[in-house]
Write a protein that holds these residues in place. Structure first.
Motif, PDB file in Angstrom:
ATOM      1  N   TYR A   1     -18.879 -12.587  -8.899  1.00 29.82           N
ATOM      2  CA  TYR A   1     -19.377 -13.294  -7.726  1.00 29.82           C
ATOM      3  C   TYR A   1     -20.885 -13.503  -7.869  1.00 29.82           C
ATOM      4  O   TYR A   1     -21.553 -12.813  -8.653  1.00 29.82           O
ATOM      5  N   SER A   2     -21.395 -14.475  -7.120  1.00 25.27           N
ATOM      6  CA  SER A   2     -22.823 -14.811  -7.242  1.00 25.27           C
ATOM      7  C   SER A   2     -23.569 -14.733  -5.914  1.00 25.27           C
ATOM      8  O   SER A   2     -24.651 -15.306  -5.770  1.00 25.27           O
ATOM      9  N   TYR A   3     -23.033 -14.023  -4.935  1.00 23.28           N
ATOM     10  CA  TYR A   3     -23.649 -13.969  -3.614  1.00 23.28           C
ATOM     11  C   TYR A   3     -25.053 -13.373  -3.632  1.00 23.28           C
ATOM     12  O   TYR A   3     -25.898 -13.709  -2.801  1.00 23.28           O
ATOM     13  N   PHE A   4     -25.306 -12.464  -4.590  1.00 25.81           N
ATOM     14  CA  PHE A   4     -26.609 -11.794  -4.633  1.00 25.81           C
ATOM     15  C   PHE A   4     -27.344 -12.068  -5.947  1.00 25.81           C
ATOM     16  O   PHE A   4     -28.215 -11.306  -6.355  1.00 25.81           O
ATOM     17  N   ALA A   5     -26.998 -13.196  -6.585  1.00 26.08           N
ATOM     18  CA  ALA A   5     -27.567 -13.505  -7.894  1.00 26.08           C
ATOM     19  C   ALA A   5     -29.067 -13.736  -7.859  1.00 26.08           C
ATOM     20  O   ALA A   5     -29.739 -13.620  -8.891  1.00 26.08           O
ATOM     21  N   LEU A   6     -29.620 -14.063  -6.688  1.00 26.15           N
ATOM     22  CA  LEU A   6     -31.061 -14.319  -6.590  1.00 26.15           C
ATOM     23  C   LEU A   6     -31.863 -13.084  -6.223  1.00 26.15           C
ATOM     24  O   LEU A   6     -33.100 -13.137  -6.205  1.00 26.15           O
TER      25      LEU A   6
ATOM     26  N   TYR B   1     -20.660 -20.583  -3.819  1.00 26.21           N
ATOM     27  CA  TYR B   1     -20.880 -19.379  -4.623  1.00 26.21           C
ATOM     28  C   TYR B   1     -19.668 -19.164  -5.523  1.00 26.21           C
ATOM     29  O   TYR B   1     -18.548 -19.556  -5.192  1.00 26.21           O
ATOM     30  N   THR B   2     -19.906 -18.544  -6.656  1.00 23.93           N
ATOM     31  CA  THR B   2     -18.812 -18.087  -7.499  1.00 23.93           C
ATOM     32  C   THR B   2     -18.167 -16.867  -6.845  1.00 23.93           C
ATOM     33  O   THR B   2     -18.867 -15.976  -6.367  1.00 23.93           O
ATOM     34  N   ASP B   3     -16.827 -16.830  -6.839  1.00 22.53           N
ATOM     35  CA  ASP B   3     -16.121 -15.683  -6.268  1.00 22.53           C
ATOM     36  C   ASP B   3     -14.747 -15.596  -6.926  1.00 22.53           C
ATOM     37  O   ASP B   3     -13.803 -16.272  -6.516  1.00 22.53           O
ATOM     38  N   VAL B   4     -14.666 -14.796  -7.982  1.00 24.14           N
ATOM     39  CA  VAL B   4     -13.439 -14.642  -8.754  1.00 24.14           C
ATOM     40  C   VAL B   4     -12.961 -13.200  -8.608  1.00 24.14           C
ATOM     41  O   VAL B   4     -13.669 -12.271  -8.995  1.00 24.14           O
ATOM     42  N   PRO B   5     -11.770 -12.983  -8.071  1.00 31.06           N
ATOM     43  CA  PRO B   5     -11.283 -11.602  -7.919  1.00 31.06           C
ATOM     44  C   PRO B   5     -10.919 -10.988  -9.273  1.00 31.06           C
ATOM     45  O   PRO B   5     -10.731 -11.687 -10.269  1.00 31.06           O
ATOM     46  N   ALA B   6     -10.826  -9.678  -9.305  1.00 25.33           N
ATOM     47  CA  ALA B   6     -10.359  -8.992 -10.514  1.00 25.33           C
ATOM     48  C   ALA B   6      -8.950  -9.481 -10.845  1.00 25.33           C
ATOM     49  O   ALA B   6      -8.150  -9.782  -9.962  1.00 25.33           O
ATOM     50  N   GLY B   7      -8.656  -9.554 -12.153  1.00 23.27           N
ATOM     51  CA  GLY B   7      -7.332 -10.025 -12.581  1.00 23.27           C
ATOM     52  C   GLY B   7      -7.466 -11.188 -13.535  1.00 23.27           C
ATOM     53  O   GLY B   7      -8.421 -11.267 -14.319  1.00 23.27           O
TER      54      GLY B   7
ATOM     55  N   GLU C   1     -30.784 -15.364   2.734  1.00 23.73           N
ATOM     56  CA  GLU C   1     -29.460 -15.775   3.202  1.00 23.73           C
ATOM     57  C   GLU C   1     -28.512 -15.940   2.029  1.00 23.73           C
ATOM     58  O   GLU C   1     -28.931 -16.299   0.918  1.00 23.73           O
ATOM     59  N   THR C   2     -27.247 -15.671   2.276  1.00 24.20           N
ATOM     60  CA  THR C   2     -26.209 -15.906   1.284  1.00 24.20           C
ATOM     61  C   THR C   2     -24.907 -16.193   2.025  1.00 24.20           C
ATOM     62  O   THR C   2     -24.882 -16.238   3.262  1.00 24.20           O
ATOM     63  N   GLY C   3     -23.838 -16.398   1.278  1.00 25.29           N
ATOM     64  CA  GLY C   3     -22.559 -16.672   1.909  1.00 25.29           C
ATOM     65  C   GLY C   3     -22.044 -15.474   2.673  1.00 25.29           C
ATOM     66  O   GLY C   3     -22.225 -14.321   2.249  1.00 25.29           O
ATOM     67  N   PRO C   4     -21.398 -15.687   3.813  1.00 26.38           N
ATOM     68  CA  PRO C   4     -20.935 -14.552   4.628  1.00 26.38           C
ATOM     69  C   PRO C   4     -19.948 -13.649   3.902  1.00 26.38           C
ATOM     70  O   PRO C   4     -19.867 -12.459   4.198  1.00 26.38           O
ATOM     71  N   LYS C   5     -19.230 -14.186   2.899  1.00 25.12           N
ATOM     72  CA  LYS C   5     -18.299 -13.340   2.167  1.00 25.12           C
ATOM     73  C   LYS C   5     -19.032 -12.303   1.310  1.00 25.12           C
ATOM     74  O   LYS C   5     -18.438 -11.341   0.828  1.00 25.12           O
ATOM     75  N   GLY C   6     -20.328 -12.490   1.143  1.00 27.61           N
ATOM     76  CA  GLY C   6     -21.121 -11.513   0.416  1.00 27.61           C
ATOM     77  C   GLY C   6     -21.113 -10.143   1.076  1.00 27.61           C
ATOM     78  O   GLY C   6     -21.402  -9.130   0.416  1.00 27.61           O
ATOM     79  N   ARG C   7     -20.780 -10.108   2.362  1.00 29.18           N
ATOM     80  CA  ARG C   7     -20.723  -8.814   3.050  1.00 29.18           C
ATOM     81  C   ARG C   7     -19.715  -7.873   2.396  1.00 29.18           C
ATOM     82  O   ARG C   7     -19.849  -6.655   2.488  1.00 29.18           O
TER      83      ARG C   7
ATOM     84  N   TYR D   1     -19.364  -7.393  -0.708  1.00 25.70           N
ATOM     85  CA  TYR D   1     -19.875  -6.855  -1.968  1.00 25.70           C
ATOM     86  C   TYR D   1     -21.242  -6.194  -1.852  1.00 25.70           C
ATOM     87  O   TYR D   1     -21.735  -5.605  -2.815  1.00 25.70           O
ATOM     88  N   ALA D   2     -21.883  -6.296  -0.683  1.00 26.45           N
ATOM     89  CA  ALA D   2     -23.273  -5.847  -0.553  1.00 26.45           C
ATOM     90  C   ALA D   2     -23.471  -4.392  -0.972  1.00 26.45           C
ATOM     91  O   ALA D   2     -24.476  -4.036  -1.602  1.00 26.45           O
ATOM     92  N   ALA D   3     -22.488  -3.541  -0.659  1.00 28.76           N
ATOM     93  CA  ALA D   3     -22.633  -2.114  -0.975  1.00 28.76           C
ATOM     94  C   ALA D   3     -22.544  -1.832  -2.467  1.00 28.76           C
ATOM     95  O   ALA D   3     -22.944  -0.754  -2.922  1.00 28.76           O
ATOM     96  N   GLU D   4     -22.029  -2.788  -3.250  1.00 23.53           N
ATOM     97  CA  GLU D   4     -21.834  -2.574  -4.688  1.00 23.53           C
ATOM     98  C   GLU D   4     -23.078  -2.890  -5.514  1.00 23.53           C
ATOM     99  O   GLU D   4     -23.121  -2.576  -6.704  1.00 23.53           O
ATOM    100  N   ILE D   5     -24.066  -3.556  -4.923  1.00 23.55           N
ATOM    101  CA  ILE D   5     -25.187  -4.074  -5.689  1.00 23.55           C
ATOM    102  C   ILE D   5     -26.031  -2.939  -6.257  1.00 23.55           C
ATOM    103  O   ILE D   5     -26.486  -2.051  -5.536  1.00 23.55           O
TER     104      ILE D   5
END
Length: 661
Positions: A392-397, A447-453, A627-633, A635-639
């Motif tokens: 995913y790219s929600y926090f790429a910047l 944003y890029t958002d590809v699930p595992a698999g 700001e980023t896409g709301p779906k970034g919420r 993944y935020a804890a993983e950064i």
């Protein structure tokens, strides 16, 4: 330009005009009030379609109401009905930009007699003329000419030559006619018809010689846009053009005219004899409330450049650009006595910032590209491997990012293999990669958002949007540092102790935010940017890049490194200091995207976890907002390497986050 005062016609007053025969159609005031010697001519623009015929996001594999020529086309009939007379043009960048374009170019190909799906769709709509954008050259000249041979309307380009530039632009050996003068029968206010000669002249950014050097070097050359216009516009007048319209696949830049300027439309409008300018390339909207405020010579409310009507119609079919001209007979010719401009959208956002479609699809356009659309879906759904973690790219910047990491890994894997037996085999290999889908103009879902698999081709195309090819440069440690200093222009300067300072420099494109893998470093936001957007040194004493290390030690400014990148950056794209063609040591035949596909297939299952090789230098008591896409919420804890807090909702459907420095 105008023999009568310009009238301040707004969208509200336009809709208050006289009704046409259909109760659902309202005549433009020019059409309603034209006298016996006057006529209303509306010229409509599409621009930067980028193969988006269907309102469909192939990367996300789902419909999208913000895009699609089929949607834009659905309002053409009503827009024509509002007008006394109308013409339709395309302003370039229609051939590349989504997986359908890649499928046709790389998988299906173009055999004799084939028609490209975007050309099929455009032929349905009855375009009068078109010009080229820079992305028309991404697949090579031969492919481009095969595609254009199927178009049912002329293409013009006045600054693309087959060889060296002549001393006089009018002596250039051009690939296309520089202009076309179309004689159109128009109906005046009394109902009488007579011809008007409308001349269309086209321009492409000169920078295609850098961006697509592998296709164009030794085969083509480009001339400065304004220089070409100054040569050809008088010829168009001599040949009897009543009205001259510039089709400029070039944006609006008020920083001052320079030679071979990329975004030259403002200064093009200043060329004597040009009456109206259609612009594009920047994926922005003009006229409009925010994109071009404060530029001298550009009126973003009235929609003028140097006092002349101009429009930029967004991208991917998001808007239809309209220039409405009130013409008056002057002897045997016509002149403009008034005008309005508008960029009309195909969607809006409701009170909850959700996208609401304003138009439906035009069935004939969908039918024209239906088979190619279905073939593209099968193509993009083809699996090539697996990923053990989400991409995913929600926090790429704001932090090292898995979507950038996997591209960097693939480039290093490829370049090491390519150089393993040559003269550069003993140099350390670094990798420069940037996030392409990071919100911005693309919106809160861009944003890029590809699930595992499983990873399919659509996911790889989503990671790497452009058909760039791999190149490698040989540079010093000092040049590595300056490369990163240029990238750090992505951020605003933040005062120590500031609370919720704005973090992202909105004028800095995400594709120029290169992360260099293989070194570790921090970015000191308390410092101003060392370089400006054109790579000029503006703060010599400033060093945002600190603690830059290679192999666990401070980098040696004199040490040589191979850096894997793409042809755009290696050729000088983005104007990074000292990064240009003279540093290139390896030119690959493969696209970066193909290299990522091969890497995934080779690995079977990839681990895209970012290695946190960069972060921001800590600043006690300081926070910044982005700001980023709301779906970034999710993944935020993983950064890794950053402390990020949810800060509520942002504008235009984005989510707001706080970076604790």
């Amino acid at each position: 330009m105008s023999s009568s005062p310009l009238l301040p016609i707004t969208r509200r007053s336009l809709l208050g005009g006289l009704a046409a025969t259909s109760a659902l159609v309202v005549l433009h005031p020019f059409a309603a009030r034209a006298q016996a010697n006057q006529a209303h001519l509306r010229i409509m623009e599409t621009t930067d379609i980028h193969v988006h015929v269907f309102p469909y996001d192939y990367y996300g594999d789902k419909p999208n109401d913000t895009m699609g020529l089929a949607r834009t086309a659905s309002i053409i009939d009503s827009i024509r009905a509002e007008a006394g007379n109308s013409m339709l043009i395309d302003n370039g960048d229609f051939l590349q930009g989504n997986p359908m374009g890649d499928y046709i170019a790389y998988e299906r190909g173009m055999k004799e007699g084939d028609q490209h799906p975007v050309v099929k769709a455009m032929n349905v709509l009855g375009y009068d003329a078109g010009t080229l954008g820079n992305h028309e050259f991404n697949y090579g000249l031969d492919f481009m000419f095969k595609v254009l041979s199927g178009a049912g309307f002329p293409y013009v380009c006045a600054n693309l030559t087959k060889g060296q530039l002549a001393s006089d632009p009018k002596q250039d050996d051009l690939f296309f006619k520089p202009y076309v003068i179309l004689e159109k029968e128009i109906r005046d206010g009394s109902g009488a018809t007579s011809p008007v000669k409308v001349g269309f002249i086209g321009f492409v950014p000169p920078q295609i010689m850098l961006w697509d050097a592998k296709h164009l070097e030794g085969k083509a050359q480009t001339r400065d846009i304004v220089e070409a216009a100054q040569a050809w516009v008088p010829v168009m007048r001599e040949e009897g053009a009543d009205i001259i319209v510039a089709l400029s696949h070039s944006g609006i830049d008020g920083s001052g005219m320079s030679d071979r300027m990329e975004n030259a439309s403002l200064y093009l409008a200043g060329v004597d004899g040009i009456d109206a300018v259609f612009t594009g390339h920047q994926h922005l909207v003009f006229p409009g409330p925010k994109d071009f405020e404060g530029i001298a010579g550009a009126d973003a409310v009235k929609g003028t450049l140097m006092g002349k009507p101009a429009v930029m119609a967004g991208f991917w079919g998001s808007h239809m650009g309209l220039i409405d001209l009130l013409l008056e007979k002057d002897g045997n010719s016509w002149k403009i006595v008034d005008f309005t401009t508008e960029a009309r959208p195909i969607y809006h956002r409701d009170a909850d910032r959700k996208v609401v479609a304003d138009v439906k699809d035009k069935p004939e356009v969908l039918a024209a590209a239906k088979e190619d659309h279905e073939a593209t879906l099968a193509y993009v759904r083809r699996p090539v491997g697996k990923t053990s973690a989400p991409l995913y790219s929600y926090f790429a910047l704001v932090a090292d990012d898995p979507s950038v990491q996997i591209v960097a890994n693939a480039q290093v894997w490829y370049i090491k293999e390519m150089l393993k037996d040559g003269e550069y085999k003993d140099y350390p290999v670094l990798s420069a990669a940037a996030p392409f889908k990071a919100g911005g103009r693309g919106g809160a879902e861009y944003y890029t958002d590809v699930p595992a698999g499983d990873i399919a081709i659509k996911n790889v195309a989503d990671l790497y949007l452009y058909p760039n090819t791999v190149q490698a440069v040989l540079i010093t440690g000092e040049q590595v540092k300056n490369w990163l200093e240029m990238s750090a222009g992505m951020f605003n300067q933040v005062e120590p102790g500031a609370k919720d300072a704005p973090l992202i420099n909105s004028g800095f494109p995400s594709y120029n935010f290169d992360v260099i893998d293989g070194v570790s470093y921090q970015i000191d936001l308390s410092q101003p940017a060392r370089f400006d957007k054109d790579g000029a040194l503006v703060n010599a004493g400033s060093h945002r890049i600190v603690d830059l290390q290679f192999d666990g030690k401070p980098i040696d400014p004199a040490q040589k490194f191979v850096v894997a990148t793409n042809n755009y950056r290696a050729g000088g794209g983005g104007k990074f200091p000292e990064i240009a063609g003279d540093k290139v040591i390896f030119v690959a035949p493969d696209t970066n995207r193909d290299v990522v596909v091969r890497y995934i297939m080779d690995q079977g299952t990839i681990n895209p976890s970012a290695d946190a090789n960069w972060s921001f230098k800590p600043m006690d008591g300081t926070t910044a907002i982005f700001e980023t896409g709301p779906k970034g919420r999710e993944y935020a804890a993983e950064i890794k390497g950053a402390t990020i807090e949810d800060a509520g909702d942002g504008a235009e459907g984005f989510a707001k986050f706080r970076l604790v420095l």
